[in-house]
Design a protein around this motif. Structure first.
Motif, mmCIF file in Angstrom:
data_model
loop_
_atom_site.group_PDB
_atom_site.id
_atom_site.type_symbol
_atom_site.label_atom_id
_atom_site.label_comp_id
_atom_site.label_asym_id
_atom_site.label_seq_id
_atom_site.Cartn_x
_atom_site.Cartn_y
_atom_site.Cartn_z
ATOM 1 N N ILE A 1 0.887 -1.155 -0.296
ATOM 2 C CA ILE A 1 -0.248 -0.106 0.210
ATOM 3 C C ILE A 1 0.794 1.092 0.066
ATOM 4 C CG2 ILE A 1 -0.358 0.486 2.425
ATOM 5 C CD1 ILE A 1 -3.001 0.561 -0.289
ATOM 6 N N ARG A 2 1.666 1.484 0.786
ATOM 7 C CA ARG A 2 3.383 2.189 0.312
ATOM 8 C C ARG A 2 3.887 2.725 -0.597
ATOM 9 N NH1 ARG A 2 8.541 2.763 3.798
ATOM 10 N NH2 ARG A 2 8.709 4.487 3.107
ATOM 11 N N LYS A 3 3.612 1.508 -1.364
ATOM 12 C CA LYS A 3 3.788 1.820 -2.325
ATOM 13 C C LYS A 3 3.091 2.099 -3.741
ATOM 14 C CE LYS A 3 7.930 -1.588 -2.061
ATOM 15 N NZ LYS A 3 8.204 -2.699 -2.388
ATOM 16 N N ALA A 4 1.760 1.784 -3.255
ATOM 17 C CA ALA A 4 0.062 2.307 -4.260
ATOM 18 C C ALA A 4 0.483 3.562 -4.579
ATOM 19 C CB ALA A 4 -0.525 1.338 -4.138
ATOM 20 N N GLU B 1 -4.104 3.255 -8.941
ATOM 21 C CA GLU B 1 -3.994 1.886 -8.701
ATOM 22 C C GLU B 1 -5.405 2.224 -7.727
ATOM 23 O OE1 GLU B 1 0.218 0.677 -9.336
ATOM 24 O OE2 GLU B 1 0.044 1.865 -7.836
ATOM 25 N N PHE B 2 -6.794 2.648 -8.170
ATOM 26 C CA PHE B 2 -7.618 2.220 -7.178
ATOM 27 C C PHE B 2 -7.580 1.349 -6.551
ATOM 28 C CE2 PHE B 2 -12.382 2.898 -6.643
ATOM 29 C CZ PHE B 2 -12.012 3.461 -5.429
ATOM 30 N N ARG B 3 -8.055 0.300 -7.860
ATOM 31 C CA ARG B 3 -8.510 -0.579 -7.451
ATOM 32 C C ARG B 3 -7.835 -1.946 -6.849
ATOM 33 N NH1 ARG B 3 -10.314 -2.817 -13.722
ATOM 34 N NH2 ARG B 3 -8.715 -0.891 -13.824
ATOM 35 N N LEU B 4 -6.164 -1.739 -7.257
ATOM 36 C CA LEU B 4 -5.216 -2.522 -5.995
ATOM 37 C C LEU B 4 -5.320 -2.343 -4.564
ATOM 38 C CD1 LEU B 4 -3.079 -3.972 -5.820
ATOM 39 C CD2 LEU B 4 -1.425 -2.008 -6.275
ATOM 40 N N ILE B 5 -5.585 -0.276 -4.271
ATOM 41 C CA ILE B 5 -6.196 -0.391 -2.958
ATOM 42 C C ILE B 5 -6.607 -0.622 -2.405
ATOM 43 C CG2 ILE B 5 -6.280 1.998 -1.862
ATOM 44 C CD1 ILE B 5 -4.419 2.796 -3.786
ATOM 45 N N LEU B 6 -8.522 -1.114 -2.992
ATOM 46 C CA LEU B 6 -8.894 -1.517 -2.573
ATOM 47 C C LEU B 6 -8.762 -3.048 -2.388
ATOM 48 C CD1 LEU B 6 -12.494 -0.282 -4.860
ATOM 49 C CD2 LEU B 6 -11.639 0.574 -2.275
#
Length: 170
Positions: free
Chosen positions: A138-141, A145-150
């Motif tokens: 999450i630090r790198k997102a 990258e909205f879907r990755l965060i979710l």
């Protein structure tokens, strides 16, 4: 402009050009160039936008994860108080039901036959590693990258929910 010579050194004080940045108090001609953030110098505006981007990312992640952890724990509390072991309640008829079961291991009974002390230590360690990895991702997102965060928030909620259950029930 005020000037004075002290020990052969000319000291001159005059008002700086431009306006004062509300963040760093630097006077600069670039203050006011950006209409969205008018009273910030260019560098301060970039830092502010990066900070705002991080806040959005971490807020989205935290709100999603905490909401799912709460939903997870409330559902487990409801199942534990309303349903008896192996009782099943349809949520969507013919498609999805909640069934009360106990699984001392992990998915599909993985390590269910291992000693309770080993399972406890092993699964807590696995959860801590998983949570650490999720936080590093999450630090790198980025917010792009909205879907990755979710997705990471959902995985985090599952890991934290499992950790809570492991601590509470062994």
């Amino acid at each position: 402009t005020a000037s004075e010579v002290i020990n052969g050194l000319l000291i001159s004080v005059s008002k700086a050009k431009g306006q004062k940045c509300n963040r760093c108090w630097i006077y600069s001609p670039t203050v006011g160039e950006h209409t969205g953030i008018p009273l910030f110098v260019h560098g301060a505006r970039k830092r502010l936008l990066r900070t705002t981007e991080k806040m959005k990312k971490y807020s989205l992640f935290a709100i999603t994860a905490l909401s799912l952890i709460l939903l997870d724990q409330l559902t487990k509390y409801w199942v534990g108080t309303v349903m008896s072991l192996l009782d099943s309640k349809p949520v969507i008829n013919g498609f999805f039901s909640l069934t009360s079961v106990r699984n001392p291991g992990a998915a599909f009974g993985f390590l269910a036959g291992a000693s309770p002390a080993f399972r406890y230590a092993f699964f807590i360690a696995v959860n801590i590693v998983a949570i650490t990895l999720i936080l590093s991702y999450i630090r790198k997102a980025t917010m792009a990258e909205f879907r990755l965060i979710l997705a990471l928030a959902c995985i985090m909620a599952g890991a934290v929910g499992n950790l809570i259950d492991r601590i509470r029930f062994g």
